[in-house]
Design an enzyme around this catalytic site. Structure first.
Site, mmCIF file in Angstrom:
data_model
loop_
_atom_site.group_PDB
_atom_site.id
_atom_site.type_symbol
_atom_site.label_atom_id
_atom_site.label_comp_id
_atom_site.label_asym_id
_atom_site.label_seq_id
_atom_site.Cartn_x
_atom_site.Cartn_y
_atom_site.Cartn_z
ATOM 1 N N ARG A 63 37.026 28.654 34.587
ATOM 2 C CA ARG A 63 36.262 28.600 33.112
ATOM 3 C C ARG A 63 37.306 29.376 31.951
ATOM 4 N NH1 ARG A 63 32.711 29.873 36.824
ATOM 5 N NH2 ARG A 63 30.805 28.761 37.011
ATOM 6 N N CYS A 118 30.720 15.860 66.349
ATOM 7 C CA CYS A 118 29.434 15.180 66.422
ATOM 8 C C CYS A 118 29.213 14.202 65.229
ATOM 9 C CB CYS A 118 28.132 16.186 65.950
ATOM 10 S SG CYS A 118 28.271 16.655 64.191
ATOM 11 N N HIS A 157 32.166 33.755 48.919
ATOM 12 C CA HIS A 157 31.927 32.357 48.838
ATOM 13 C C HIS A 157 32.603 31.672 49.704
ATOM 14 C CE1 HIS A 157 30.799 32.820 44.271
ATOM 15 N NE2 HIS A 157 29.797 32.971 44.786
HETATM 16 P P1 NAD Z 1 35.968 31.876 36.348
HETATM 17 O O1 NAD Z 1 36.893 30.698 36.519
HETATM 18 O O2 NAD Z 1 34.473 31.569 35.890
HETATM 19 O O3 NAD Z 1 36.520 33.043 35.516
HETATM 20 C C1 NAD Z 1 37.817 33.687 35.724
HETATM 21 C C2 NAD Z 1 37.973 34.564 34.599
HETATM 22 O O4 NAD Z 1 39.090 35.125 34.788
HETATM 23 C C3 NAD Z 1 37.961 33.994 33.202
HETATM 24 O O5 NAD Z 1 36.810 34.872 32.524
HETATM 25 C C4 NAD Z 1 39.429 34.389 32.675
HETATM 26 O O6 NAD Z 1 39.332 34.656 31.155
HETATM 27 C C5 NAD Z 1 39.718 35.499 33.468
HETATM 28 N N1 NAD Z 1 41.537 35.370 33.845
HETATM 29 C C6 NAD Z 1 41.869 34.468 34.342
HETATM 30 N N2 NAD Z 1 43.209 34.644 34.473
HETATM 31 C C7 NAD Z 1 43.460 36.144 34.062
HETATM 32 C C8 NAD Z 1 44.624 36.961 34.024
HETATM 33 N N3 NAD Z 1 45.656 36.681 34.658
HETATM 34 N N4 NAD Z 1 44.395 38.205 33.703
HETATM 35 C C9 NAD Z 1 42.941 38.601 33.346
HETATM 36 N N5 NAD Z 1 42.135 37.582 33.194
HETATM 37 C C10 NAD Z 1 42.167 36.508 33.575
HETATM 38 O O7 NAD Z 1 35.795 32.452 37.957
HETATM 39 P P2 NAD Z 1 34.819 33.227 38.630
HETATM 40 O O8 NAD Z 1 34.100 34.176 37.689
HETATM 41 O O9 NAD Z 1 35.569 33.816 39.865
HETATM 42 O O10 NAD Z 1 33.712 32.157 39.171
HETATM 43 C C11 NAD Z 1 34.143 30.819 39.494
HETATM 44 C C12 NAD Z 1 33.913 30.458 40.887
HETATM 45 O O11 NAD Z 1 34.925 29.532 41.232
HETATM 46 C C13 NAD Z 1 33.837 31.391 41.965
HETATM 47 O O12 NAD Z 1 32.532 31.447 42.623
HETATM 48 C C14 NAD Z 1 35.113 31.191 42.720
HETATM 49 O O13 NAD Z 1 34.521 30.930 44.268
HETATM 50 C C15 NAD Z 1 35.509 29.834 42.463
HETATM 51 N N6 NAD Z 1 37.001 29.767 42.261
HETATM 52 C C16 NAD Z 1 37.877 30.014 43.191
HETATM 53 C C17 NAD Z 1 39.244 30.109 42.997
HETATM 54 C C18 NAD Z 1 39.961 30.837 43.977
HETATM 55 O O14 NAD Z 1 39.699 31.134 45.097
HETATM 56 N N7 NAD Z 1 41.410 31.301 43.403
HETATM 57 C C19 NAD Z 1 39.616 29.329 41.949
HETATM 58 C C20 NAD Z 1 38.904 28.722 41.172
HETATM 59 C C21 NAD Z 1 37.519 28.746 41.268
#
Ligand code: NAD
Length: 251
Positions: free
Chosen positions: A36, A159, A123
């Site tokens: 996001r 399975c 997760h």
């Molecule tokens: P999200 O994508 O909803 O939010 C990520 C947040 O991090 C954003 O608000 C963004 O503004 C902020 N952000 C991104 N890069 C940044 C940086 N370098 N410095 C500071 N802020 C930064 O992620 P979420 O809240 O973890 O929820 C998404 C779901 O998706 C989770 O449940 C997760 O399991 C999954 N997911 C996991 C991965 C992974 O394992 N790396 C990647 C994508 C999504």
């Protein structure tokens, strides 16, 4: 004005139980896009959100074939931990991180050296597959070898059931022990660090609220706004790969 980094470092030093929750934002600097953020997978292609729902994955072969194809191309399997992951290992090593709860499925906290017994991958993980019929787990690596060899939607070898990465998709329940451990840690901490999460995916997004209700301080680390900013004791907007190493040095 928000308290500065030195003040947050001081809070960490003086706290008895520090809990950190990390989200996809901590791994963007390792080359794994979040969902996001401004460059997020779903921000750029909202259609992809469909794949993340368990009912679509189970009922639509096209969704599974696309998911396996995306896994083959995913940067998550070759990514390395970045300075932000290492900074949390350093905080733990200094005795200032009790529990690390991550929403991430990329395994980078473990790869950086965070202790498995302090880490809750709430997760799940992409490094294993699970059969949706018999529950058998196996290394993801082996399933990807089968996809590369031409199996578009490899079935369970035991399975014949549908295989999926061992992650929690939308519509799937979390592992009860994991959510219970996370809630207990949040309720028992006196400082909660919410790091790189948009804090909109429930029930994990309740954890900061549980900590606040129990009287803990809340610090939000995120480049963008989150729904908890107005309740936080400090909000730090810098990039995580820069700010977390500076923080762990100061603690
Ligand atoms: P999200 O994508 O909803 O939010 C990520 C947040 O991090 C954003 O608000 C963004 O503004 C902020 N952000 C991104 N890069 C940044 C940086 N370098 N410095 C500071 N802020 C930064 O992620 P979420 O809240 O973890 O929820 C998404 C779901 O998706 C989770 O449940 C997760 O399991 C999954 N997911 C996991 C991965 C992974 O394992 N790396 C990647 C994508 C999504």
């Amino acid at each position: 004005m928000d308290p500065d980094l030195a003040t947050v470092a001081d809070w960490i030093r003086k706290s008895y139980h520090v809990v950190a929750l990390t989200g996809a934002g901590i791994s963007t600097e390792s080359g794994i896009p979040d969902f996001r953020g401004p460059q997020g997978l779903w921000t750029r292609n909202p259609e992809l959100e469909k794949n993340a729902h368990i009912s679509n994955y189970l009922t639509d072969k096209k969704v599974r074939v696309q998911s396996w194809k995306l896994r083959l191309e995913s940067p998550a399997f070759s990514a390395e931990p970045n300075p932000a992951h290492h900074a949390l290992v350093e905080l733990e090593r200094k005795g200032h991180l009790d529990t690390l709860i991550t929403q991430n499925v990329d395994g980078l906290h473990l790869a950086a050296g965070s202790s498995p017994e302090r880490l809750i991958e709430i997760h799940g993980t992409i490094h294993e597959v699970v059969c949706m019929s018999c529950g058998e787990r196996a290394p993801m690596e082996k399933a990807l070898v089968r996809v590369k060899a031409g199996e578009e939607d490899p079935p369970c070898r035991t399975c014949g059931g549908i295989l999926k990465s061992a992650t929690i998709s939308f519509g799937q329940a979390l592992i009860p022990e994991d959510i219970e451990r996370s809630q207990l840690a949040a309720a028992a901490c006196d400082l909660f660090l919410a790091i790189g999460s948009s804090l909109v995916v429930y029930p994990v997004a309740y954890l900061p609220e549980i900590a606040l209700r129990a009287g803990a301080r809340l610090v939000v680390f995120n480049e963008e706004a989150t729904p908890y900013d107005h309740l936080a004791d400090a909000v730090l907007r810098d990039r995580l790969g820069e700010i977390l190493p500076r923080l762990s040095e100061q603690v």
